[in-house]
Design a protein around this motif. Structure first.
Motif, PDB file in Angstrom:
ATOM      1  N   SER A  16       0.826  -1.209   0.000  1.00 18.15           N
ATOM      2  CA  SER A  16       0.000   0.000   0.000  1.00 18.15           C
ATOM      3  C   SER A  16       0.858   1.257   0.000  1.00 18.15           C
ATOM      4  O   SER A  16       0.542   2.238  -0.696  1.00 18.15           O
ATOM      5  N   LEU A  17       1.946   1.231   0.780  1.00 28.35           N
ATOM      6  CA  LEU A  17       2.875   2.365   0.757  1.00 28.35           C
ATOM      7  C   LEU A  17       3.479   2.551  -0.626  1.00 28.35           C
ATOM      8  O   LEU A  17       3.618   3.681  -1.119  1.00 28.35           O
ATOM      9  N   GLN A  34       2.156   1.611  -3.495  1.00 33.62           N
ATOM     10  CA  GLN A  34       1.114   2.120  -4.372  1.00 33.62           C
ATOM     11  C   GLN A  34       0.914   3.622  -4.195  1.00 33.62           C
ATOM     12  O   GLN A  34       0.831   4.373  -5.178  1.00 33.62           O
ATOM     13  N   GLY A  35       0.850   4.074  -2.943  1.00 35.61           N
ATOM     14  CA  GLY A  35       0.685   5.497  -2.689  1.00 35.61           C
ATOM     15  C   GLY A  35       1.879   6.301  -3.163  1.00 35.61           C
ATOM     16  O   GLY A  35       1.723   7.410  -3.698  1.00 35.61           O
ATOM     17  N   ALA A  36       3.088   5.756  -3.003  1.00 33.21           N
ATOM     18  CA  ALA A  36       4.299   6.474  -3.426  1.00 33.21           C
ATOM     19  C   ALA A  36       4.354   6.604  -4.943  1.00 33.21           C
ATOM     20  O   ALA A  36       4.672   7.681  -5.470  1.00 33.21           O
ATOM     21  N   THR A  62       1.819   9.161  -6.075  1.00 37.98           N
ATOM     22  CA  THR A  62       2.239  10.521  -5.739  1.00 37.98           C
ATOM     23  C   THR A  62       3.343  11.010  -6.675  1.00 37.98           C
ATOM     24  O   THR A  62       3.290  12.151  -7.162  1.00 37.98           O
ATOM     25  N   PHE A 115      -1.088  11.393  -1.483  1.00 38.01           N
ATOM     26  CA  PHE A 115      -0.581  10.191  -0.829  1.00 38.01           C
ATOM     27  C   PHE A 115      -1.563   9.638   0.196  1.00 38.01           C
ATOM     28  O   PHE A 115      -1.764   8.421   0.281  1.00 38.01           O
ATOM     29  N   PHE A 156      -2.959   5.910  -0.378  1.00 42.88           N
ATOM     30  CA  PHE A 156      -2.420   4.881   0.502  1.00 42.88           C
ATOM     31  C   PHE A 156      -3.504   3.928   0.995  1.00 42.88           C
ATOM     32  O   PHE A 156      -3.300   2.703   1.068  1.00 42.88           O
ATOM     33  N   GLY A 157      -4.666   4.451   1.308  1.00 45.55           N
ATOM     34  CA  GLY A 157      -5.755   3.614   1.811  1.00 45.55           C
ATOM     35  C   GLY A 157      -6.899   3.449   0.843  1.00 45.55           C
ATOM     36  O   GLY A 157      -8.027   3.181   1.270  1.00 45.55           O
ATOM     37  N   ILE A 194      -3.080   3.159  10.096  1.00 43.09           N
ATOM     38  CA  ILE A 194      -3.060   4.115   8.982  1.00 43.09           C
ATOM     39  C   ILE A 194      -3.113   5.541   9.507  1.00 43.09           C
ATOM     40  O   ILE A 194      -2.386   6.430   9.033  1.00 43.09           O
ATOM     41  N   LEU A 212      -0.360   8.603   8.876  1.00 40.27           N
ATOM     42  CA  LEU A 212      -0.732   9.906   8.325  1.00 40.27           C
ATOM     43  C   LEU A 212      -0.438  11.040   9.308  1.00 40.27           C
ATOM     44  O   LEU A 212      -0.034  12.133   8.902  1.00 40.27           O
TER      45      LEU A 212
END
Length: 318
Positions: free
Chosen positions: A102-103, A105-107, A110, A247, A251-252, A292, A296
């Protein structure tokens, strides 16, 4: 308190320095007037967070969903450790791997949004003012449509008979398996959150006098130097704000990995949904949500420290 005398009659006039005993700035309301609004805002914003935090420390019932109001740290222990039927506890990296995916994917979302949004925002900021308003309107138009509708539209584009594969068929190329893949999920995230990166950067650049950049060109500076030393520092608050705005939800995220990715890659949003749904393990799902929130909050604290140290005001808003 001084008074003023009439020169002809010697009668005391209205005190010169007299002022009202209770002064209030224009537009301010007394506390009793705003207390109901504050109570409702706290109930619907902090209330659900408090419930999730409390549930994360509760026990799981033997059958069915819900919680038993008995304090325990088992939901947080289960995030990193697993206990077998014999009572042996071993380190279990499965959920940590989901957290890492998940991190990642968010990175990725972004970084790609930043690379696409910065030139777009810079180009919009250099247009005439009336054209800027039109371009910003075009950027915000997707917000007028429900997210599910937009995601289903991407499903129609990426399926076997969609626009992409139909175009490949016209050129005699084989069809590609685009839908229900991690790439489709990532593409949907980038499309969804790109405006959240463009608008803050544009807001930082909108008031800049680009004649200063032209003066730098006249003095012999290269384009890369002007961007690095003039434009980029000016856009930094917008970039930081955009990074957080992209992000945190990426992330979620839940919708895009399920509808476009087909649920083939387990991410933290899907995991939380399954704990509250299929697994009926509410305490563990609440614990994942709290983890989570902690991540954040760390990001927000880091941004606040950066803002204080650099002296640049960073606002997390569009």
């Amino acid at each position: 308190m001084s008074t003023q005398l009439d020169d002809r009659t010697g009668v005391n006039l209205v005190p010169v320095s007299a002022a009202p005993r209770h002064t209030r700035a224009p537009g301010r309301f007394p506390w009793p007037w705003v207390a109901p609004a504050l109570l409702v805002a706290a109930l619907f914003t902090l209330g659900p967070l408090v419930v999730i935090v409390v549930f994360s420390f509760m026990s799981r019932p033997p059958q069915g969903g819900g919680v038993i109001y008995e304090f325990t740290l088992e939901p947080y222990v289960n995030f990193l450790f697993q206990t077998d039927f014999l009572g042996n506890t071993t380190f279990d990296p499965r959920y940590l791997s989901v957290f890492g995916d998940s991190l990642l994917q968010g990175a990725i979302t972004t970084i790609v949004c930043l690379l696409l949004a910065f030139p777009i925002a810079l180009w919009i900021a250099t247009r005439p003012e009336k054209l800027q308003n039109v371009l910003v309107l075009l950027i915000t138009i997707p917000f007028w449509t429900n997210l599910l509708v937009r995601t289903y539209a991407w499903m129609l584009i990426l399926n076997d008979n969609g626009i992409v594969n139909s175009g490949l068929n016209l050129f005699g190329l084989p069809k590609l398996e685009l839908l229900y893949t991690p790439m489709a999920s990532q593409l949907g995230l980038i499309y969804t959150f790109l405006p959240f990166m463009v608008l803050p950067i544009y807001a930082s650049l909108a008031g800049f006098d680009f004649r200063l950049a032209e003066a730098a060109y006249d003095l012999g500076a290269r384009k890369s130097t002007v961007v690095r030393r003039i434009i980029l520092p000016l856009a930094t608050p917008g970039i930081v704000s955009g990074v957080l705005l992209v992000f945190m939800p990426a992330f979620g995220s839940y919708v895009q990995p399920v509808l476009l990715g087909g649920g083939k890659v387990l991410l933290i949003g899907n995991l939380i949904a399954s704990q509250f749904g299929d697994s009926r393990n509410w305490p563990f799902g609440a614990a994942l949500s709290v983890i989570i929130l902690i991540v954040l909050m760390i990001a927000l604290i880091a941004i606040a420290l950066y803002s204080r140290k650099s002296g640049k005001k960073v606002e997390i808003s569009l």
